[in-house]
Each structure stands twice: as structure tokens, then as C-alpha cells.
Scaffold this motif. Structure first.
Motif, short mmCIF file in Angstrom:
data_model
loop_
_atom_site.label_atom_id
_atom_site.label_comp_id
_atom_site.label_asym_id
_atom_site.label_seq_id
_atom_site.Cartn_x
_atom_site.Cartn_y
_atom_site.Cartn_z
N VAL A 63 0.82 -1.21 0.00
CA VAL A 63 0.00 0.00 0.00
C VAL A 63 0.86 1.27 0.00
N ALA A 64 2.14 1.11 0.19
CA ALA A 64 3.08 2.24 0.14
C ALA A 64 4.46 1.65 -0.07
N LEU A 65 5.41 2.52 -0.38
CA LEU A 65 6.77 2.06 -0.60
C LEU A 65 7.30 1.42 0.70
N GLY A 66 7.56 0.09 0.65
CA GLY A 66 8.08 -0.60 1.82
C GLY A 66 7.03 -0.97 2.84
N VAL A 67 5.73 -0.82 2.53
CA VAL A 67 4.66 -1.08 3.50
C VAL A 67 3.65 -2.05 2.87
N ALA A 68 3.33 -3.10 3.63
CA ALA A 68 2.31 -4.07 3.21
C ALA A 68 1.18 -4.05 4.22
N GLN A 69 -0.05 -4.32 3.72
CA GLN A 69 -1.21 -4.39 4.61
C GLN A 69 -1.80 -5.78 4.54
N ILE A 70 -2.03 -6.36 5.74
CA ILE A 70 -2.71 -7.63 5.86
C ILE A 70 -3.86 -7.41 6.83
N GLY A 71 -5.09 -7.51 6.33
CA GLY A 71 -6.23 -7.19 7.17
C GLY A 71 -6.20 -5.72 7.53
N ASP A 72 -6.25 -5.41 8.83
CA ASP A 72 -6.23 -4.01 9.27
C ASP A 72 -4.88 -3.61 9.85
N THR A 73 -3.82 -4.36 9.51
CA THR A 73 -2.50 -4.10 10.10
C THR A 73 -1.48 -3.79 9.01
N LEU A 74 -0.66 -2.76 9.26
CA LEU A 74 0.43 -2.39 8.36
C LEU A 74 1.73 -3.03 8.84
N TYR A 75 2.51 -3.57 7.89
CA TYR A 75 3.78 -4.21 8.19
C TYR A 75 4.86 -3.65 7.28
N PRO A 76 6.13 -3.66 7.73
CA PRO A 76 7.23 -3.32 6.81
C PRO A 76 7.51 -4.48 5.86
N ILE A 77 7.93 -4.14 4.65
CA ILE A 77 8.27 -5.15 3.65
C ILE A 77 9.78 -5.40 3.72
N GLY A 78 10.17 -6.66 3.81
CA GLY A 78 11.58 -7.01 3.85
C GLY A 78 12.01 -7.78 2.61
N ALA A 79 13.31 -8.13 2.55
CA ALA A 79 13.89 -8.86 1.42
C ALA A 79 13.51 -8.20 0.10
N VAL A 80 13.69 -6.86 0.03
CA VAL A 80 13.26 -6.13 -1.16
C VAL A 80 14.08 -6.50 -2.38
N ASP A 81 15.28 -7.09 -2.16
CA ASP A 81 16.07 -7.49 -3.31
C ASP A 81 15.44 -8.69 -4.02
N LEU A 82 14.58 -9.43 -3.31
CA LEU A 82 13.91 -10.58 -3.91
C LEU A 82 12.55 -10.22 -4.49
N GLY A 83 11.75 -9.46 -3.72
CA GLY A 83 10.38 -9.18 -4.15
C GLY A 83 10.10 -7.76 -4.52
N GLY A 84 10.99 -6.81 -4.15
CA GLY A 84 10.74 -5.41 -4.43
C GLY A 84 10.02 -4.74 -3.29
N ALA A 85 10.19 -3.39 -3.20
CA ALA A 85 9.57 -2.63 -2.13
C ALA A 85 8.05 -2.55 -2.28
N TRP A 86 7.52 -2.85 -3.50
CA TRP A 86 6.07 -2.88 -3.75
C TRP A 86 5.62 -4.30 -4.12
N PHE A 87 6.47 -5.32 -3.83
CA PHE A 87 6.22 -6.69 -4.30
C PHE A 87 6.13 -6.73 -5.83
N GLU A 88 6.78 -5.73 -6.49
CA GLU A 88 6.59 -5.61 -7.94
C GLU A 88 7.28 -6.73 -8.71
N HIS A 89 8.23 -7.46 -8.09
CA HIS A 89 8.92 -8.55 -8.78
C HIS A 89 8.20 -9.88 -8.62
N LEU A 90 7.08 -9.87 -7.91
CA LEU A 90 6.38 -11.12 -7.61
C LEU A 90 5.08 -11.20 -8.39
N PRO A 91 4.62 -12.42 -8.70
CA PRO A 91 5.32 -13.69 -8.48
C PRO A 91 6.44 -13.87 -9.50
N ALA A 92 7.44 -14.69 -9.12
CA ALA A 92 8.56 -14.99 -10.01
C ALA A 92 8.94 -16.44 -9.82
#
Length: 962
Positions: free
Chosen positions: A229-258
Motif C-alpha cells: 500500500v506504500a513504498l516498503g509497506v504491506a497491509q494484511i487485514g487491518d495491520t500495516l507491516y514493513p516489507i523485507g527482502a526487497v532485493d527478492l520481491g521489491g519494495a512494492w512486491f513488484e517482482h512477484l510472483p517470479a
């Protein structure tokens, strides 16, 4: 009676009248807010005017128990009292717990996505309306900008620190995880208009390995239910989480699925390299049967391949997983050896590499050979690993060994069994490391006689460490050699028999002839001290005379010196040495080596100089072969790395003596430094001393502390005033508690809030203790006088008011007082207060030119009744027996410094009872300093007097901030 009312009554019974009264006030001022309420547990927050964040109180009505995070030592604090009162009232009315309105407006957080990360807007919710905050929370709370009154929480302050002085700056991806972690404790967070929660738990892609037609396919997917939902931020349900391993999936999960396919010929590399690497970073699910299963939780270990040929030992260390190994680490690559594929623990592997380097000086995969002395040292280091890897040494075929000791002509030690021989030093080092095996000459392993070593190993190790080439023992080792010979029942040469007196509480030391020119009347304990000094002098042994301050160490040394003597002392003490020498040894010619035109007088019996001169002129002074070298106030060399200590070690003296009433102030290294000067080699090299002695003693090892005392006892004589000078009048110590006023408390708490985070982060990052103490300086100043703080001013302080009231009472009763402080700037503020009270005073600090005149003025019965002194300038070398009251304005965690100051008045020649007052501001860092002082005293006692050993740790420093 209802449960909450019963708990209230229990708390009232346990509380002091002061705490209950304060609790009533907090309840009436509406400073209690309910957080959660259940029959078995009630959680409330209590806000106090001087603290930016609330205290949390938990009540357990069904168990009559309560808890508060304020850290108070009282059975029931004022916050628990307030919580119990409000809870019982709400229960009686049948209403839920109230929400405090007096605390101020709560803070909410409004988050929005933007190109750089998250935009953060803070609002104050005032009567249901949101007011945007454009200034930092700290600025608003300090009143430096207009804004609503805020009810801040710990989370609010942490966010304020994260945002810094520009709170409207967006939070980039590099700080997203910290922001979401902190906001997890906030209660009002919204994202794009929707109420959300946050979490610092990093969301990473997951990998799925499944079968393909000709191999396997690896597929990376976003976490289940997650959307960016934002650069480096993922939302699951009503909770915001930081996105990690950006070299694999990207800061927006833009490289996934792969996904990527691997043919059958690459399955080995996938199993041994890719799978462990992925499994160490992200969740992995293996659905294929073509790869070995992945095993988590197998720790890495070091496999040692050890071979020995004659005096040469060869070692090849390898990092492996499993026992027997299922994988081997070659460089950065893991080689699968069969069975399950372990998940690599890169941190654990790195720790093993550091341990290999630090303990064995080895690197994985690199074979090392050593011979001669290097081989012995390597054997000793390897002993630490033997029990962890029994396969390295075949225990079932170890040769039983026996130890034979001969001290008839030097020291000869042999360790052998079944015609095989082990090196004694290697055997001792193995035993000291906790191993019962040692490598034998020619290969194989020997089983050490552990019972024999348990009884005699410590003293044998000391003797082996001290032994000179050819087996000769230095003079300082002879008392230990005599004691070991007696324990083993072997012949003891006459010279050793004579020296046993040093190890037997000095019993049997003969009376020494006193020099004909001595004019002093020695007390009985001083006579015994001279006997010991002369005995050691004639035996070629250095001495540490560590008698308590004021017991006459100077006159004892003057009665024992022989030949051309060099005395090194602090600059302030040099005149005292001149006068004492002229008074007690008028038969000796005295020369002062000091000043810009200083010159050594060849025919002087006693040359007096200072530590700074020794540091500057060491090349000239070491050219003289002195018969005697004396270091007075020898704590000056407590830091072995200082230039003064290094210069002192280079002085040439047939007999070396150090005089110090505080041989240990902070660390055991200080004792090592003095004994390294008097008897080089007695406690080994500095690194060896820390490994064999200091670390264990500071950790509380009573056995090691007892061995250290036995080791140094022949060369250190320490008597306390209460033991040898019963004619001294009593000395009473008391604490004058000071209550800070509202302005002082507000300033103190503001400094504490700012300092606590800095110090905690500094220590958590491995920062040194000295740096942490420096960071605590402002807290200690705030407890004394607000005018000491940068940018603040005050006409007086609660502490100075208490001081003057007590000093005036002492003077009115005919007494005289010494007032000590570490800060001359605080003494500057004491002067006008004394003047206003009509109390005459004199002053001595680092700027004083004629110290003797100032002392004489105070000592005169008609002189001023008060003397102001800085701890550094007035803590040593002064006789101020006219005073019968001593005031320590700012307590310091080094009790030896304070004791030295107090002993300016309580010393030989004093005929009045002496009162020692420590002025301590209640509920400040000063209160906790008192407990830390007790630990410091216990550390010195562990090495010298037999007390319990305690370390000064980083946790102690954190305790000062509670």
C-alpha cells in the motif's frame, strides 16, 4: 466488601502516609485513566506533573496484589494508591474506569502513502476535534511553541525522536520498520482515512519448490493476504507491516510472483547452496521429492583435525553441520555431504570464526603448524575445545599422568606416565581451561591427575608462569615455592623456610633495626610495618604499603629506606614530603627535583619529585640506579596505559615501594599496575592477569578471589584505622536527603528523558563505560543546581539550602566544616550563600597558589570555620584536623575518592568526633550512586580483604537512570 475496595484497603495499610496522601491528590486531580478492566486484572495509567509519560499500574483485586512500573522501593507507591482509590470508587458507582481529562489531549497519527514512503501527520484530539501538530512534541511540552496540552505516551516520545526537529518530513523505506514498530503501541492510527494497527514484523516473500518435468521449479510469492500500500509497506487485514527482502520481491512486491526452473544436473547446487540460502532469509516450502529435506535447528560447530609430531603440532579447523557432519563450509559455499540439508546459520558461523580467531588464532579451512613454545601455547588453547569434541582426542586410550615437583634448586616439574611425557605448561593450561586431557610429546593424549591439580595446580601454575630460564625462581615467587614444598612434604631450602613468614600472616618476621637518625615515636602497628618493609627490602621484594589514609605511611617508609632514594608524589604533596623527611630523618640530605631549573643532586640521600616531572624527564631519571624508589599516592599509576604509569615502570630501583590508601578504586587492573611496578611478573602480563584473575573475581568467583589474596598478601600490607588506631575519635557517616522543588524536578526529569535514550543506545551499541558516565554528567548536575546546566540559571538550590542550614548549625556548636565538590562552578555558587549567612570561609582548588597558607589559615583556631575544596585538589595530601564536619556535595560512584576527602579530617591528630555528610537528592541518579559505591568497595575487598567480589557492569549504569 467488593474486591476493589478490599484491595484499596490493603494498599492503604501497606502505604506510607506520604504515599497515600500523594495518591489521594493524584486521584482528586483526575490523573488516573483506565486502560483495561476485568475482575482479575485492572490496568490504569497514572500521570504525574513532573513526568512526560504516565506510569502503568496493574491491580489484581482477587489476589490483593498490585504492581507499578515506577520502580519505587516502597511497598505501595503513590501511583498504586491513586489507582486503587479510583478503581474502588468506580466499582462502588457501578461505572467503568474513567478517562482522565486533566492529562491533556491524546495524540493520533494519520498516515498516507507518498512516493518516498509514508507521510505522517500528528494530531491532538481535543474535545473530539483533531488539531494538527506542526511542532515537535518536545517543543510543545517545553512551552517553546503554542499548542494544546498533550497526554503523551512512551510511543509518542519515541516517534518524536524518530521524526526529529522536522516532524512533517516523510518517513522513507529505511525507517519504515522503526516507525511501524513504535506505532504498534499507539491507540489512534489511521491510514488513508481507515483505522489501522501497525506491527514491526517484517513481511517477506515465501518460496515454494515443486517438481517440474526435468527438474524442479522455484517460485517466489508475496505473503498470503498481503498487498503493498506504500513504498516498503504491506497491509494484511487491518495491520500495516514493513516489507523485507526487497532485493527478492521489491519494495512494492513488484517482482512477484517470479519463478525459475533448474534441470536435474543442477539439483546438487540447489540442495547445497540455494535452498539453505533462501531458508536462512525467507519461509520455504519444499513440495518436491527430488531434493533432500531441509533441516532447521542444526547448529554449526568446529571440527578440529589435530596431529602431533615431536614438538610440532598441526591443526586444521573446519566449520561443519551435524555429528557426523552432513555439510561442510568451504569459504562462502556449503558442501552437502549427505542426509538432510541444514539451514545455514550465518550469524552462528560468524561467531565461530570470531571465537576461532580470538581463542586459537585459527581460520576455518587453513592448516596451522606450530613448534616449540608456540606449540605449547597452541596446546593450551586447544584444551578449551577437547570436551566439546571428544572425537579429537581418544579418551579411552589416554595415558594416566603423574606430576613430580622439586624446589631444592629452582623449580623442576615433570609430568609423565607409561614412558610418555607432557609439557608442564601445556598441562597446566589445559587444566585451567577445564580439560582433563593434554597432548603428549610424540602424539596421543594424556589424562591429567585432576585431584592433585585441584589441590596444588593453582600455586604450581603461578610458579611455572614466574619461572626464569634455567628453572630459577625470582625473589617474589619464593614464598609460594616454600608453601608448595610444605604442602607436598618435600625438602625446603633454608632460604625458602625464612620467607614462609611472608605467607603466614607475617608471623616470624624479625624486628628490624631502626636507623639512628629516626626521630619519630612509632606506634605499634607502624613498627610492625617497618619490620615488614625492611624484611622485604633485604629479600629483594617490592612492597605495596596500603594502610588506610592518615595512618602514617610516610614515616614508615622513611624508617625503612636505604641508600639513594627517589620519592615520586603528586605536586601538592611534595612540600609535605620535604617537611616530613626533615622532621623524622634530619640525618638525610634532601633535594627537590622540580621547577624549570631542576637538576639532580648526586649526593642527596632523598630526591623528591612529582609524577608530571617523571613523565617528562624519564630518560634522565632512569639513568640513575636508585637504591630505593617510592611512589606515594600510587593510585596515580592506576591506568597501566597512561604515560605516567609507563614512565614509572622504567625507573631503575633496587627496592621499589608504592604507598596508597586506595590501591583499588575502580578495577583490578589498578592493583596489577602497582604490583607490576613493585614486583614485575608477580601477576603475569596484563592480558594474562585479566584472563586468570580479574575476569573471574569481578564475576564473583570466590575461589579465584581467595587465590588472588593469597598471591598478593606477602607483598601488600593493608591496615584500617578502626583496626590499628582505636584511640581515634569515632567517625559517623550520614546521608542528608534533599527534596527537589517543582522547578528543579521538572528540569531534572527533562534531562533524564533526554539522557536515558542516549545512554541506553550507547551501551547497547557496545559503548564504553566512561562514555556512558560522561553522558550522565548533566543528570548529576541537575540534582545539585540548575545553574550548572547549559542555558539555565537559578538563584539557589534545595541542596545548597540544606547545606547552609546544616553547616550553620555545626558552626554554631563550635565546629569547623570542610565542603567538597567535584565542580568548582558549584563551589562558586556556595560562596554567596555562605556570605549571606554570615559564615566565614576559605577555599582551596586547582587555582590555589599557596596551599600551605590556606591550610594554616583554616587550621588556626581563630581562622574561618568553613573551607571549600575541590575533590581533585583537596582530596589528598592535606591534614585538616581542625575540621570535625565534612560535607560531600555531589556523590560520586568512586567511593575511594570520597573516602580520601573525608580522611583529610579523620586522621591521626584528630581529637574530636567527625561527622561525614553526603548530600543526596531523593529520587535522582544520586540515590542510586550510593548502591553503586557499595559494589565498588566490595570489589576492592574481594582482592585485599576477603569480601565478596562484585563487578561494575553496564546494567549498573542503566540502573542509575531508573
Amino acid at each position: 466488601m467488593a474486591a476493589a475496595a478490599e484491595l484499596r484497603d490493603a494498599i492503604r495499610e501497606a502505604a506510607s502516609s506520604r504515599a497515600w496522601s500523594q495518591g489521594v491528590t493524584l486521584a482528586r486531580e483526575d490523573r488516573v485513566s483506565g486502560k483495561s478492566q476485568a475482575p482479575a486484572e485492572v490496568v490504569v495509567e497514572v500521570r504525574v506533573p513532573t513526568r512526560p509519560t504516565p506510569y502503568t499500574v496493574v491491580l489484581y483485586p482477587l489476589d490483593d496484589e498490585w504492581d507499578c512500573d515506577c520502580g519505587s522501593r516502597e511497598a505501595a507507591c503513590s501511583h498504586a494508591c491513586a489507582a486503587a482509590i479510583v478503581t474502588a470508587d468506580a466499582e462502588a458507582r457501578g461505572e467503568p474506569l474513567p478517562i482522565s481529562k486533566a492529562a491533556g489531549a491524546p495524540i493520533g497519527y494519520r498516515l498516507a502513502s507518498e512516493s518516498a514512503g509514508l507521510a505522517v501527520t500528528r494530531v491532538a484530539v481535543v474535545d473530539g476535534k483533531e488539531v494538527v501538530l506542526t511542532e515537535a512534541i518536545a517543543t510543545l511540552m517545553a512551552g517553546r511553541a503554542p499548542g494544546p496540552k498533550l497526554a503523551t505516551t512512551a510511543a509518542d516520545l519515541l516517534v518524536d525522536q524518530l521524526l526529529g526537529s522536522r516532524p512533517t518530513v516523510p518517513i522513507g523505506a529505511d525507517r519504515i520498520d522503526r516507525l511501524l514498530t513504535v506505532l504498534a503501541d499507539a491507540t489512534d492510527v489511521m491510514f488513508e482515512g481507515e483505522r489501522v494497527r501497525t506491527s514491526g514484523e517484517v513481511q517477506v516473500p515465501r518460496a515454494i519448490l515443486s517438481d517440474a518435468a526435468d527438474g524442479v521449479v522455484v517460485r517466489l510469492e508475496a505473503p498470503t493476504g498481503a498487498r503493498a500500500v506504500a513504498l516498503g509497506v504491506a497491509q494484511i487485514g487491518d495491520t500495516l507491516y514493513p516489507i523485507g527482502a526487497v532485493d527478492l520481491g521489491g519494495a512494492w512486491f513488484e517482482h512477484l510472483p517470479a519463478e525459475q526452473r533448474f534441470p536435474a544436473r543442477q539439483l546438487g547446487a540447489v540442495a547445497s547452496t540455494m535452498v539453505p540460502a533462501l531458508a536462512a532469509r525467507i519461509p520455504i516450502e519444499i513440495r518436491t521429492r527430488r531434493l533432500p529435506s531441509v533441516a532447521r535447528g542444526i547448529p554449526p560447530r568446529v571440527l578440529l583435525d589435530v596431529t602431533q609430531r615431536g614438538e610440532t603440532i598441526s591443526v586444521l579447523p573446519t566449520v561443519v553441520y551435524g555429528d557426523p557432519p552432513v555439510a561442510r563450509i568451504d569459504g562462502d559455499r556449503m558442501v552437502h555431504l549427505g542426509g538432510e540439508v541444514p539451514v545455514r546459520d550465518l550469524d552462528a558461523e560468524q561467531r565461530l570464526r570470531h571465537r576461532l580467531r580470538g581463542e586459537l588464532d585459527l581460520l576455518p579451512g587453513r592448516r596451522v603448524e606450530a613448534s616449540g613454545r608456540d606449540a605449547f601455547e597452541l596446546q593450551a588453547k586447544l584444551a578449551r575445545w577437547l570436551r566439546a569434541d571428544a572425537a579429537t582426542a581418544d579418551v579411552t586410550r589416554a595415558v594416566p599422568l603423574a606430576i613430580d615437583v622439586d624446589v631444592s634448586d629452582g623449580l623442576v616439574v615433570s609430568i609423565s606416565g607409561e614412558g610418555r611425557v607432557a609439557d608442564p605448561m601445556a598441562a597446566l593450561r589445559a587444566w585451567q581451561a577445564g580439560a582433563d586431557l593434554v597432548a603428549l610429546d610424540g602424539g596421543g593424549w594424556g589424562a591429567l591427575p585432576m585431584q592433585w591439580l585441584a589441590r596444588h595446580g593453582a600455586i604450581l601454575g603461578d610458579l611455572l608462569a614466574a619461572r626464569e630460564p634455567g628453572g630459577r625462581l625470582p625473589a617474589f615467587a619464593l614464598p609460594d615455592a616454600a608453601r608448595l614444598a610444605g604442602e607436598l612434604g618435600v625438602d625446603v631450602p633454608m632460604d625458602l623456610t625464612r620467607l614462609r613468614a611472608l605467607a603466614d600472616d607475617f608471623d616470624g618476621i624479625p624486628p628490624a633495626p631502626l636507623p639512628p637518625g629516626l626521630t619519630a615515636e612509632l606506634r605499634s602497628y607502624q613498627r610492625r610495618g617497618v619490620d615488614w618493609l625492611v624484611f622485604c627490602r633485604d629479600a629483594g621484594l617490592g612492597c605495596v604499603l596500603a594502610d588506610d589514609m592518615g595512618l602514617g605511611k610516610t614515616v614508615q617508609a622513611l624508617a625503612a629506606i636505604r641508600g639513594r632514594t627517589l620519592v615520586v608524589c603528586p605536586t601538592s604533596v611534595a612540600p609535605n614530603w620535604q617537611s616530613e623527611t626533615a622532621r623524622f630523618r634530619p640525618d638525610l640530605q634532601i633535594a627537590l627535583y622540580h621547577g624549570s631549573r631542576r637538576k639532580l643532586v648526586d649526593d642527596a640521600d632523598v630526591t623528591i619529585t612529582t609524577y608530571p616531572i617523571v613523565r617528562n624527564d624519564i630518560d634522565a631519571l632512569m639513568e640513575v640506579a636508585w637504591d630505593t624508589v617510592i611512589l606515594d599516592e600510587a593510585q596515580a599509576i592506576k591506568n597501566p596505559d597512561s604515560q605516567i604509569a609507563r614512565a614509572a615502570y622504567r625507573l631503575r630501583g633496587e627496592w621499589r615501594v608504592s604507598l596508597s590508601g586506595t590501591p583499588i578504586e575502580n578495577r583490578l587492573d589498578e592493583l596489577w599496575s602497582q604490583l607490576h611496578f613493585t614486583n614485575p611478573g608477580l601477576l603475569g602480563a596484563r592480558v594474562d592477569f585479566r584472563d586468570r584473575w580479574a575476569t573471574a573475581v569481578e564475576a564473583g568467583d570466590a575461589d579465584t578471589a581467595a587465590r588472588l589474596r593469597a598471591r598478593v598478601r606477602p607483598f601488600v600490607m593493608r591496615r584500617l584505622k578502626r583496626e590499628v588506631a582505636p584511640e581515634l575519635p569515632p567517625r559517623t557517616e550520614a546521608v542528608l536527603w534533599v527534596e527537589l522543588d517543582d522547578d528543579e524536578r521538572t528540569a531534572y526529569e527533562a534531562i533524564r528523558a533526554a539522557t536515558q535514550r542516549d545512554v541506553v543506545e550507547l551501551l547497547a551499541a557496545g559503548g564504553g563505560v566512561l562514555a556512558a558516565l560522561e553522558a550522565l554528567l548533566r543528570l548529576r548536575q541537575a540534582a545539585c543546581h540548575r545553574g550548572l546546566l547549559p542555558g539555565q540559571s537559578a538563584d539557589g538550590s534545595s541542596k545548597l539550602t540544606t547545606l547552609v542550614e546544616t553547616v550553620a548549625a555545626a558552626v554554631a556548636a563550635g565546629g569547623k566544616a570542610l565542603v567538597f565538590s567535584q565542580w568548582t562552578s558549584l563551589l562558586d555558587r556556595v560562596e554567596p550563600v555562605l556570605t549571606a549567612e554570615g559564615l566565614g570561609f576559605t577555599r582551596l582548588d586547582g587555582s590555589t597558589r599557596d596551599r600551605a597558607a590556606v591550610v594554616a589559615e583554616f587550621q588556626d583556631p581563630g581562622g574561618p570555620p568553613v573551607m571549600l575544596l575541590s575533590l581533585k585538589a583537596g582530596g589528598t595530601g592535606l591534614n585538616l584536623t581542625a575540621a570535625d564536619h565534612v560535607f560531600l556535595l555531589d556523590p560520586w560512584w568512586n567511593p575511594a575518592v570520597e573516602d580520601q576527602a573525608a580522611d583529610r579530617a579523620h586522621r591521626i591528630g584528630q581529637d574530636k568526633p567527625v561527622m561525614i555528610y553526603r548530600l543526596v537528592a531523593r529520587d535522582t541518579v544520586e540515590e542510586r550512586v550510593l548502591a553503586l559505591q557499595d559494589k565498588k568497595r566490595a570489589l576492592a575487598a574481594a582482592a585485599l580483604d576477603g569480601g565478596a567480589a562484585l563487578a561494575i557492569t553496564r546494567d549498573d549504569l542503566l540502573d542509575l537512570l531508573r
